[in-house]
Design a protein around this motif. Structure first.
Motif, mmCIF file in Angstrom:
data_model
loop_
_atom_site.group_PDB
_atom_site.id
_atom_site.type_symbol
_atom_site.label_atom_id
_atom_site.label_comp_id
_atom_site.label_asym_id
_atom_site.label_seq_id
_atom_site.Cartn_x
_atom_site.Cartn_y
_atom_site.Cartn_z
ATOM 1 N N THR A 5 88.162 79.983 13.551
ATOM 2 C CA THR A 5 88.439 80.942 14.498
ATOM 3 C C THR A 5 87.530 80.901 15.606
ATOM 4 O O THR A 5 86.270 80.350 14.610
ATOM 5 C CB THR A 5 88.915 82.188 13.399
ATOM 6 N N CYS A 10 88.343 86.328 15.076
ATOM 7 C CA CYS A 10 88.207 87.057 13.914
ATOM 8 C C CYS A 10 88.010 88.527 13.837
ATOM 9 O O CYS A 10 88.554 89.415 12.937
ATOM 10 C CB CYS A 10 87.190 85.851 12.874
ATOM 11 N N ILE A 13 92.021 90.228 14.218
ATOM 12 C CA ILE A 13 92.431 90.545 12.921
ATOM 13 C C ILE A 13 91.421 91.288 11.923
ATOM 14 O O ILE A 13 92.721 91.886 11.513
ATOM 15 C CB ILE A 13 92.002 88.759 12.165
ATOM 16 N N THR A 14 90.605 91.230 11.895
ATOM 17 C CA THR A 14 90.400 92.011 10.406
ATOM 18 C C THR A 14 90.260 93.374 11.004
ATOM 19 O O THR A 14 89.865 94.596 10.397
ATOM 20 C CB THR A 14 88.341 92.050 9.999
ATOM 21 N N ASP A 16 93.240 95.022 11.918
ATOM 22 C CA ASP A 16 94.603 95.164 11.638
ATOM 23 C C ASP A 16 93.798 96.113 10.010
ATOM 24 O O ASP A 16 93.246 95.021 8.456
ATOM 25 C CB ASP A 16 95.280 94.270 11.401
ATOM 26 N N LEU A 19 95.155 93.875 6.617
ATOM 27 C CA LEU A 19 94.829 92.740 6.368
ATOM 28 C C LEU A 19 93.464 92.895 5.956
ATOM 29 O O LEU A 19 92.513 93.070 6.156
ATOM 30 C CB LEU A 19 94.915 92.014 7.484
ATOM 31 N N SER A 21 90.874 89.808 4.901
ATOM 32 C CA SER A 21 89.616 88.892 4.806
ATOM 33 C C SER A 21 89.152 88.776 3.632
ATOM 34 O O SER A 21 88.787 89.067 2.474
ATOM 35 C CB SER A 21 88.959 88.829 6.331
ATOM 36 N N PHE A 36 93.101 85.229 5.845
ATOM 37 C CA PHE A 36 93.731 86.942 5.928
ATOM 38 C C PHE A 36 94.807 86.785 5.246
ATOM 39 O O PHE A 36 95.360 85.586 5.020
ATOM 40 C CB PHE A 36 93.823 86.794 7.465
ATOM 41 N N ASP A 38 97.869 89.523 3.946
ATOM 42 C CA ASP A 38 98.944 90.530 3.932
ATOM 43 C C ASP A 38 99.827 90.518 2.745
ATOM 44 O O ASP A 38 100.381 90.516 2.753
ATOM 45 C CB ASP A 38 99.738 90.447 5.440
#
Length: 53
Positions: A5, A10, A13-14, A16, A19, A21, A36, A38
């Motif tokens: 990634t 990254c 995504i982090t 959120d 999630l 990591s 990651f 969920d």
């Protein structure tokens, strides 16, 4: 996933809060990876980590 990634992806995504990591160092049997998870959706993705990523 097949490719590492980017730092920008990254970070997105982090951002959120749902999630979690994580990262794992390479071993003699497995390459390094970061991923990651969920827990609410019971899904996880992992991406390879390379020296140039």
């Amino acid at each position: 996933m097949a490719r590492p990634t980017s730092d920008a992806l990254c970070a997105a995504i982090t951002a959120d809060p749902a999630l979690c990591s994580w990262s794992v160092d390479a071993t003699p049997h497995h390459p390094a990876e970061r991923g990651f998870t969920d827990d609410g959706e019971d899904i996880a993705l992992s991406f390879p980590v390379t020296d140039d990523a």
